[in-house]
Write a protein that holds these residues in place. Sequence first.
Motif, PDB file in Angstrom:
ATOM      1  N   ARG A 189     -36.666  14.945  -8.989  1.00 48.96           N
ATOM      2  CA  ARG A 189     -35.846  15.325 -10.129  1.00 48.96           C
ATOM      3  C   ARG A 189     -36.401  14.649 -11.373  1.00 48.96           C
ATOM      4  O   ARG A 189     -36.853  13.521 -11.326  1.00 48.96           O
ATOM      5  CB  ARG A 189     -34.400  14.914  -9.907  1.00 48.96           C
ATOM      6  CG  ARG A 189     -33.810  15.603  -8.700  1.00 48.96           C
ATOM      7  CD  ARG A 189     -32.320  15.753  -8.852  1.00 48.96           C
ATOM      8  NE  ARG A 189     -31.780  16.492  -7.736  1.00 48.96           N
ATOM      9  CZ  ARG A 189     -31.430  17.769  -7.805  1.00 48.96           C
ATOM     10  NH1 ARG A 189     -31.559  18.432  -8.912  1.00 48.96           N
ATOM     11  NH2 ARG A 189     -30.933  18.378  -6.753  1.00 48.96           N
ATOM     12  N   ASN A 190     -36.358  15.360 -12.487  1.00 49.38           N
ATOM     13  CA  ASN A 190     -36.829  14.767 -13.742  1.00 49.38           C
ATOM     14  C   ASN A 190     -35.721  13.928 -14.363  1.00 49.38           C
ATOM     15  O   ASN A 190     -34.650  13.768 -13.787  1.00 49.38           O
ATOM     16  CB  ASN A 190     -37.349  15.847 -14.690  1.00 49.38           C
ATOM     17  CG  ASN A 190     -36.285  16.834 -15.114  1.00 49.38           C
ATOM     18  OD1 ASN A 190     -35.096  16.593 -14.962  1.00 49.38           O
ATOM     19  ND2 ASN A 190     -36.719  17.965 -15.646  1.00 49.38           N
ATOM     20  N   GLN A 191     -35.944  13.422 -15.553  1.00 49.29           N
ATOM     21  CA  GLN A 191     -34.967  12.537 -16.194  1.00 49.29           C
ATOM     22  C   GLN A 191     -33.648  13.229 -16.523  1.00 49.29           C
ATOM     23  O   GLN A 191     -32.609  12.587 -16.626  1.00 49.29           O
ATOM     24  CB  GLN A 191     -35.557  11.939 -17.466  1.00 49.29           C
ATOM     25  CG  GLN A 191     -36.662  10.960 -17.172  1.00 49.29           C
ATOM     26  CD  GLN A 191     -37.236  10.356 -18.441  1.00 49.29           C
ATOM     27  OE1 GLN A 191     -36.978  10.827 -19.537  1.00 49.29           O
ATOM     28  NE2 GLN A 191     -38.022   9.306 -18.271  1.00 49.29           N
ATOM     29  N   ASP A 192     -33.683  14.542 -16.671  1.00 54.27           N
ATOM     30  CA  ASP A 192     -32.463  15.306 -16.945  1.00 54.27           C
ATOM     31  C   ASP A 192     -31.707  15.667 -15.674  1.00 54.27           C
ATOM     32  O   ASP A 192     -30.647  16.279 -15.737  1.00 54.27           O
ATOM     33  CB  ASP A 192     -32.805  16.595 -17.694  1.00 54.27           C
ATOM     34  CG  ASP A 192     -33.457  16.321 -19.040  1.00 54.27           C
ATOM     35  OD1 ASP A 192     -33.147  15.271 -19.637  1.00 54.27           O
ATOM     36  OD2 ASP A 192     -34.275  17.148 -19.475  1.00 54.27           O
ATOM     37  N   GLY A 193     -32.279  15.333 -14.514  1.00 52.93           N
ATOM     38  CA  GLY A 193     -31.641  15.645 -13.243  1.00 52.93           C
ATOM     39  C   GLY A 193     -31.987  17.014 -12.698  1.00 52.93           C
ATOM     40  O   GLY A 193     -31.474  17.426 -11.667  1.00 52.93           O
ATOM     41  N   LYS A 194     -32.873  17.721 -13.371  1.00 52.50           N
ATOM     42  CA  LYS A 194     -33.267  19.051 -12.907  1.00 52.50           C
ATOM     43  C   LYS A 194     -34.382  18.916 -11.878  1.00 52.50           C
ATOM     44  O   LYS A 194     -35.270  18.077 -12.012  1.00 52.50           O
ATOM     45  CB  LYS A 194     -33.730  19.903 -14.081  1.00 52.50           C
ATOM     46  CG  LYS A 194     -32.623  20.177 -15.071  1.00 52.50           C
ATOM     47  CD  LYS A 194     -33.099  21.011 -16.217  1.00 52.50           C
ATOM     48  CE  LYS A 194     -31.948  21.211 -17.195  1.00 52.50           C
ATOM     49  NZ  LYS A 194     -32.385  21.880 -18.407  1.00 52.50           N
TER      50      LYS A 194
END
Length: 101
Positions: free
Chosen positions: A53-58
């Motif tokens: 997951r990236n920093q945005d949670g995606k």
Amino acid sequence: MASVANKFRPLFDRVLVKRLDAVKQSKGGIMLPESASKKIREATVIAVGPGARNQDGKPVPIDVNVGDRVLLPEYGGTAIQLDDDDSYTIIKESELLAKVE
């Protein structure tokens, strides 16, 4: 191998691979001892995790799929043994060197 993929699912961006078998016979037909064979760096992907997951949670999709042949680094990953007495390696997708086509 399909039964292993159904029972085992790596977490995050990890990939379960099985190394290809070492060459046991030379091109000329001479049988090679186990000590003479090199560590095989190619493997087949058995199972893949859902992705990191990236920093945005995606979710970040994984670039390899079950059945792909990949090139492994000389060192790395974690060797495990599952029910069917075959040894497998769990490795992060970012550590894979290449897809072999």
